[in-house]
Design a protein around this motif. Sequence first.
Motif, short mmCIF file in Angstrom:
data_model
loop_
_atom_site.label_atom_id
_atom_site.label_comp_id
_atom_site.label_asym_id
_atom_site.label_seq_id
_atom_site.Cartn_x
_atom_site.Cartn_y
_atom_site.Cartn_z
N LEU A 59 0.83 -1.17 0.02
CA LEU A 59 -0.10 -0.10 -0.04
C LEU A 59 0.75 1.34 0.01
CD1 LEU A 59 -2.90 1.10 0.13
CD2 LEU A 59 -2.81 0.92 2.46
N ARG A 60 2.14 1.46 0.66
CA ARG A 60 2.86 2.41 0.72
C ARG A 60 3.47 2.58 -0.61
NH1 ARG A 60 8.91 2.54 3.11
NH2 ARG A 60 9.14 4.71 3.37
N GLN A 61 3.68 1.94 -1.35
CA GLN A 61 4.02 2.05 -2.77
C GLN A 61 3.24 2.69 -3.66
OE1 GLN A 61 7.60 1.43 -3.43
NE2 GLN A 61 7.30 0.54 -1.16
N ARG A 62 1.80 2.74 -3.16
CA ARG A 62 0.86 3.31 -4.10
C ARG A 62 0.28 4.73 -3.44
NH1 ARG A 62 -1.59 -2.07 -3.76
NH2 ARG A 62 -3.28 -0.91 -2.82
N VAL A 63 0.42 4.85 -2.35
CA VAL A 63 -0.20 5.98 -1.61
C VAL A 63 0.32 7.08 -1.82
CG1 VAL A 63 -0.47 6.98 0.86
CG2 VAL A 63 -1.24 4.60 0.23
N ASN A 64 -0.56 8.39 -2.38
CA ASN A 64 -0.09 9.43 -2.43
C ASN A 64 -0.49 10.27 -1.41
OD1 ASN A 64 1.11 9.53 -5.17
ND2 ASN A 64 -0.93 9.26 -5.98
N MET A 65 0.42 11.08 -0.68
CA MET A 65 0.04 11.96 0.42
C MET A 65 1.00 13.28 0.11
SD MET A 65 0.57 10.85 4.75
CE MET A 65 -0.79 9.52 4.07
N ARG A 118 6.79 12.38 -1.56
CA ARG A 118 6.98 11.63 -2.77
C ARG A 118 6.21 10.25 -2.86
NH1 ARG A 118 12.84 11.00 -4.67
NH2 ARG A 118 13.15 10.59 -2.41
N LYS A 119 5.85 9.86 -4.06
CA LYS A 119 4.99 8.58 -3.91
C LYS A 119 5.99 7.27 -3.47
CE LYS A 119 2.24 5.90 -7.03
NZ LYS A 119 1.62 5.50 -8.39
N GLY A 120 5.50 6.43 -2.70
CA GLY A 120 6.31 5.51 -2.17
C GLY A 120 7.27 5.73 -0.89
N GLY A 173 5.02 4.84 9.61
CA GLY A 173 4.26 5.23 10.80
C GLY A 173 2.93 5.78 10.44
N LEU A 174 2.99 6.79 9.44
CA LEU A 174 1.67 7.34 9.06
C LEU A 174 0.75 6.34 8.23
CD1 LEU A 174 3.13 10.71 7.53
CD2 LEU A 174 1.75 10.60 9.68
N ILE A 175 1.68 5.47 7.36
CA ILE A 175 0.76 4.23 6.56
C ILE A 175 -0.06 3.49 7.68
CG2 ILE A 175 0.73 2.43 5.15
CD1 ILE A 175 1.27 4.93 3.55
#
Length: 448
Positions: free
Chosen positions: A35-41, A45-47, A52-54
Amino acid sequence: MNISLQNVDKVSAVLTAQIEKADYQAQVDKSLKTLRQRVNMPGFRKGMVPMGLIKKQYGTSVLIEEVDKLLQEKVGEYIRDNKVNMLGTPLPKENNVNFATDENFEFSFDIALAPEFDLALSKEDTIDYYDINVTDEMVEQQVKMYTQRTAKYEKVEEYQDNDLLKGLLAELDENGNTKEGGVQVEGAVMMPSYMKNDEQKAIFNGVKVNTVLVFNPAAAFDNNEAELASLLKVKKEEVANHKGNFSFQIEEITRMIPGDLNQELFDQVLGEGKAHTEEEFRAQIKEVIAGQFAADADYKFLIDVRNYAMNKVGKLEFADELMKRIMLDNNKDKGEEFVSQNYDKSIEELTWHLIKEKLVAANSIKVEQSDISDMAKEATRAQFAQYGMINVPDELLENYSKEMLKKRESVEALVNRVIETKLANVLKEQVTLNHKAVSAEEFNQMFQ
């Protein structure tokens, strides 16, 4: 992960699954990394979003998803491995689970168990079997149908029953004159033999080309709106406005001359060289009809086996309240009233299903892929036979049956037909058959 089953009574149990952190943590970590590799926050940067935030934002939802997947997989394995004779699906009990704070979880499910019963059929059991008589009249009707296919049509001068008439149809007024503004149909076509009224039908006896006669279409066709609308070329709602007499000037009479019962017809219907005389042809037609009746007789036999076996087994015990919950869960859109109205019938069908399963298992009946393919061809052959097409090329049967096998619901129906065909064949040898000869009409009345 620990799973246990505790019987409540003979037909219900509680399944308990205990899940510890070690059972799910590795898969949860893997899913969070993916999921971390796909999340935009924003701000990252992506990934590169900190894990901890994830975990803070998605950890609970991922945990719920992975535990649910693990639960379904392991509960299914337990039921299969321990051969739990379960009805329906496990129904979750009210489980006190907090995914936000707990690491170990316990889930409980109500399980409906199939009732245990004994059933054995032998020569001591007598069941009716209906042998449907194939009459000469049936054979004659079938032969007539084949000769009509190769029929020729000739123009004749004088009408006989079943001839086709063509001419000018004109509506008359109360004085017997052509009605001004009334219906007129040029090239109107009719077959008086289809008229319902014998008096009107008799008007056409022996009439010749160029004859002008008077009849009443509404009386002749018993006020059938569809037939009258077609004949008079008017809308159905307008038929009621044209109940009077019409004149009909006969311009043409056509007669169907049936084809000959010859070698060409024999080969066309049965296949080349299968019959060489009319006697042989009729004998094989009789065999085809008898084969169709045999399938019908087997179908009725299984219905009688069902009734006999259910009476022999008696009323089975089910976990009624639990079964109603399962039925409601499967029919959420229909509600409790639907369950209340259909529960007894559902249990009756389930009882037969369990009995049939026991008979199938007791007789080691198996379904192979070749059985399904063969049944698809037989089903296709039977469909063609309904339209009198006996000599269907294998290539055509193959193509039609392949299309049938592409549909899941068709395959399920074919599997059931294979099972029932094999079961009927086994049971016919296993029990004592009380043969009863009946006519096709008497047989059909049994289903009314």
